[in-house]
Scaffold this motif. Structure first.
Motif, PDB file in Angstrom:
ATOM      1  N   SER A  44      60.330  96.965  82.358  1.00 60.68           N
ATOM      2  CA  SER A  44      60.278  95.391  81.873  1.00 60.68           C
ATOM      3  C   SER A  44      60.723  95.227  80.593  1.00 60.68           C
ATOM      4  O   SER A  44      60.289  96.081  79.486  1.00 60.68           O
ATOM      5  CB  SER A  44      58.888  94.453  82.058  1.00 60.68           C
ATOM      6  N   LYS A  45      61.779  94.263  80.360  1.00 61.67           N
ATOM      7  CA  LYS A  45      62.082  93.926  78.854  1.00 61.67           C
ATOM      8  C   LYS A  45      61.091  93.223  78.065  1.00 61.67           C
ATOM      9  O   LYS A  45      61.092  93.053  76.912  1.00 61.67           O
ATOM     10  CB  LYS A  45      63.226  93.089  78.886  1.00 61.67           C
ATOM     11  N   HIS A  46      60.197  92.419  78.993  1.00 65.48           N
ATOM     12  CA  HIS A  46      59.211  91.705  78.136  1.00 65.48           C
ATOM     13  C   HIS A  46      57.879  91.865  78.393  1.00 65.48           C
ATOM     14  O   HIS A  46      57.639  92.589  79.720  1.00 65.48           O
ATOM     15  CB  HIS A  46      59.377  90.032  78.575  1.00 65.48           C
ATOM     16  N   VAL A  47      56.728  91.440  77.588  1.00 66.01           N
ATOM     17  CA  VAL A  47      55.359  91.818  77.775  1.00 66.01           C
ATOM     18  C   VAL A  47      54.765  90.464  78.015  1.00 66.01           C
ATOM     19  O   VAL A  47      54.582  89.672  76.944  1.00 66.01           O
ATOM     20  CB  VAL A  47      54.766  92.770  76.752  1.00 66.01           C
ATOM     21  N   PRO A  48      54.275  90.178  79.051  1.00 66.32           N
ATOM     22  CA  PRO A  48      53.382  88.967  79.187  1.00 66.32           C
ATOM     23  C   PRO A  48      52.138  88.730  78.219  1.00 66.32           C
ATOM     24  O   PRO A  48      51.565  89.971  77.721  1.00 66.32           O
ATOM     25  CB  PRO A  48      52.827  88.791  80.627  1.00 66.32           C
ATOM     26  N   VAL A  49      52.099  87.628  77.612  1.00 68.37           N
ATOM     27  CA  VAL A  49      50.887  87.372  76.767  1.00 68.37           C
ATOM     28  C   VAL A  49      50.188  86.102  77.064  1.00 68.37           C
ATOM     29  O   VAL A  49      50.717  85.336  77.860  1.00 68.37           O
ATOM     30  CB  VAL A  49      51.452  87.297  75.393  1.00 68.37           C
ATOM     31  N   ARG A  50      48.892  85.959  76.596  1.00 69.61           N
ATOM     32  CA  ARG A  50      48.168  84.601  76.676  1.00 69.61           C
ATOM     33  C   ARG A  50      48.467  83.949  75.224  1.00 69.61           C
ATOM     34  O   ARG A  50      47.733  84.363  74.369  1.00 69.61           O
ATOM     35  CB  ARG A  50      46.706  85.014  77.412  1.00 69.61           C
ATOM     36  N   ALA A  51      48.588  82.771  75.235  1.00 67.84           N
ATOM     37  CA  ALA A  51      48.989  82.256  74.143  1.00 67.84           C
ATOM     38  C   ALA A  51      48.040  80.956  73.935  1.00 67.84           C
ATOM     39  O   ALA A  51      48.247  80.049  75.066  1.00 67.84           O
ATOM     40  CB  ALA A  51      50.291  81.897  73.697  1.00 67.84           C
ATOM     41  N   PHE A  52      47.310  80.825  72.951  1.00 71.59           N
ATOM     42  CA  PHE A  52      46.360  79.469  72.996  1.00 71.59           C
ATOM     43  C   PHE A  52      47.120  78.440  72.474  1.00 71.59           C
ATOM     44  O   PHE A  52      48.137  78.398  71.629  1.00 71.59           O
ATOM     45  CB  PHE A  52      45.209  79.599  71.920  1.00 71.59           C
ATOM     46  N   THR A  53      47.075  77.119  72.863  1.00 73.38           N
ATOM     47  CA  THR A  53      47.792  76.002  72.596  1.00 73.38           C
ATOM     48  C   THR A  53      46.685  74.959  72.306  1.00 73.38           C
ATOM     49  O   THR A  53      45.769  74.570  73.171  1.00 73.38           O
ATOM     50  CB  THR A  53      48.828  75.350  73.643  1.00 73.38           C
ATOM     51  N   SER A  58      43.579  75.315  75.850  1.00 75.86           N
ATOM     52  CA  SER A  58      43.469  76.318  76.544  1.00 75.86           C
ATOM     53  C   SER A  58      44.705  77.312  76.447  1.00 75.86           C
ATOM     54  O   SER A  58      45.552  77.304  75.544  1.00 75.86           O
ATOM     55  CB  SER A  58      43.696  75.914  78.203  1.00 75.86           C
ATOM     56  N   HIS A  59      44.553  78.626  77.201  1.00 76.89           N
ATOM     57  CA  HIS A  59      45.626  79.570  76.873  1.00 76.89           C
ATOM     58  C   HIS A  59      46.813  79.251  78.118  1.00 76.89           C
ATOM     59  O   HIS A  59      46.553  78.974  79.080  1.00 76.89           O
ATOM     60  CB  HIS A  59      44.965  80.717  77.141  1.00 76.89           C
ATOM     61  N   LEU A  60      48.164  79.627  77.431  1.00 78.84           N
ATOM     62  CA  LEU A  60      49.060  79.601  78.438  1.00 78.84           C
ATOM     63  C   LEU A  60      49.456  81.086  78.678  1.00 78.84           C
ATOM     64  O   LEU A  60      49.440  81.994  77.811  1.00 78.84           O
ATOM     65  CB  LEU A  60      50.309  78.787  78.163  1.00 78.84           C
ATOM     66  N   ARG A  61      49.920  81.403  79.941  1.00 83.31           N
ATOM     67  CA  ARG A  61      50.479  82.513  80.347  1.00 83.31           C
ATOM     68  C   ARG A  61      52.008  82.649  80.083  1.00 83.31           C
ATOM     69  O   ARG A  61      52.861  81.788  80.660  1.00 83.31           O
ATOM     70  CB  ARG A  61      50.123  83.177  81.766  1.00 83.31           C
ATOM     71  N   LEU A  62      52.677  83.512  79.167  1.00 88.76           N
ATOM     72  CA  LEU A  62      53.919  83.444  78.870  1.00 88.76           C
ATOM     73  C   LEU A  62      54.375  84.880  79.073  1.00 88.76           C
ATOM     74  O   LEU A  62      53.714  85.902  79.063  1.00 88.76           O
ATOM     75  CB  LEU A  62      54.209  83.003  77.379  1.00 88.76           C
ATOM     76  N   GLU A  63      55.784  85.006  79.359  1.00 89.69           N
ATOM     77  CA  GLU A  63      56.400  86.260  79.637  1.00 89.69           C
ATOM     78  C   GLU A  63      57.385  86.876  78.807  1.00 89.69           C
ATOM     79  O   GLU A  63      57.864  87.686  78.770  1.00 89.69           O
ATOM     80  CB  GLU A  63      57.156  86.433  80.957  1.00 89.69           C
ATOM     81  N   SER A  64      57.294  86.030  77.504  1.00 85.18           N
ATOM     82  CA  SER A  64      58.556  86.811  76.430  1.00 85.18           C
ATOM     83  C   SER A  64      58.228  86.222  75.292  1.00 85.18           C
ATOM     84  O   SER A  64      57.460  85.133  74.967  1.00 85.18           O
ATOM     85  CB  SER A  64      59.921  86.269  76.879  1.00 85.18           C
ATOM     86  N   GLY A  65      58.493  86.689  73.989  1.00 89.37           N
ATOM     87  CA  GLY A  65      58.347  86.256  72.761  1.00 89.37           C
ATOM     88  C   GLY A  65      59.295  85.086  72.458  1.00 89.37           C
ATOM     89  O   GLY A  65      58.701  84.204  71.695  1.00 89.37           O
ATOM     90  N   LEU A  66      60.291  84.883  73.153  1.00 92.30           N
ATOM     91  CA  LEU A  66      61.156  83.623  73.073  1.00 92.30           C
ATOM     92  C   LEU A  66      60.492  82.327  73.663  1.00 92.30           C
ATOM     93  O   LEU A  66      60.424  81.267  73.106  1.00 92.30           O
ATOM     94  CB  LEU A  66      62.548  83.791  73.873  1.00 92.30           C
ATOM     95  N   GLU A  67      59.676  82.554  74.421  1.00 87.45           N
ATOM     96  CA  GLU A  67      58.808  81.669  75.287  1.00 87.45           C
ATOM     97  C   GLU A  67      57.699  81.185  74.173  1.00 87.45           C
ATOM     98  O   GLU A  67      57.409  80.049  74.029  1.00 87.45           O
ATOM     99  CB  GLU A  67      58.299  82.258  76.518  1.00 87.45           C
TER     100      GLU A  67
END
Length: 232
Positions: A44-53, A58-67
């Motif tokens: 994979s080129k990206h590493v999913p993260v959970r980002a608080f907003t 709550s947290h969002l599941r994102l799949e790239s640093g660009l997201e």
């Protein structure tokens, strides 16, 4: 290209996944859940993260640093009232010719307008491989009255400023003790140097939080230096 009239929208809520019937209006964004969970593997080129907003609390599941860059931008926008990641599945055609696409983000505005976002690097956004999906998704959004945006990133200085401010998105418990004074002192303009010269750790944290919320205004497209202008 598949027939654009055959597009179907699948969404997921607490009750499960359904194909949305637009004859009854659009779905309630606050009830939407991600239609898929980003994953990664060895290649994979990206590493999913959970980002608080702060917008949703709550947290969002994102799949790239660009997201994550996009979320940092919209999370501090006072016009954005809700954010959903991986909000829907769009499908065109049928059988072996079916085309499927999951946009990266959905945001709602204070005016009720809904925007669907695709996040791509500049190279990927300009590629022939993405051109067809971009056109299909834009047409599908236009048909239901949604806005479609392709986010390709921010200039480095703007991005780094948002990364810094992201650490101050939580409102300090002592905010009301200092916020009125900071807002008053910047009513006719001030500089970062002026504000920091008379700040302690608590007032500095409130200052950066007010800049994150936009109540204190500063040009985030430029490097933040002692002479940077700050207004309320």
């Amino acid at each position: 290209m598949p027939d654009v009239n055959e597009v179907s929208w699948s969404v997921r809520a607490a009750a499960g996944s359904i194909v949305w019937d637009w004859s009854s209006g659009g779905p309630d964004p606050r009830q939407l859940l991600p239609v898929r969970r980003p994953t990664s593997g060895a290649l994979s080129k990206h590493v999913p993260v959970r980002a608080f907003t702060a917008t949703t609390g709550s947290h969002l599941r994102l799949e790239s640093g660009l997201e994550h860059d996009l979320v940092r931008m919209v999370d501090r926008d006072p016009a954005v009232t809700w954010i959903v990641s991986q909000p829907c599945l769009l499908e065109w055609g049928s059988g072996r010719s079916t085309r499927r696409h999951v946009p990266d983000l959905l945001t709602t505005g204070a005016d009720g307008a809904i925007s669907l976002w695709d996040v791509k690097s500049r190279e990927a956004a300009a590629s022939e491989a993405f051109a067809e999906m971009r056109a299909l998704t834009a047409d599908a959004c236009t048909r239901v009255g949604w806005r479609y945006v392709v986010f390709t990133g921010l200039p480095a200085v703007h991005r780094h400023n948002l990364i810094w401010l992201h650490g101050f998105r939580h409102r300090p418990a002592w905010s009301e003790r200092y916020a009125p004074l900071l807002l008053e002192s910047c009513a006719e303009g001030s500089t970062l140097s002026d504000l920091l010269a008379c700040s302690n750790a608590e007032t500095a944290a409130v200052m950066w939080h007010l800049i994150w919320t936009g109540r204190l205004r500063i040009d985030l497209t430029q490097r933040l230096v002692p002479s940077s202008s700050v207004t309320s």
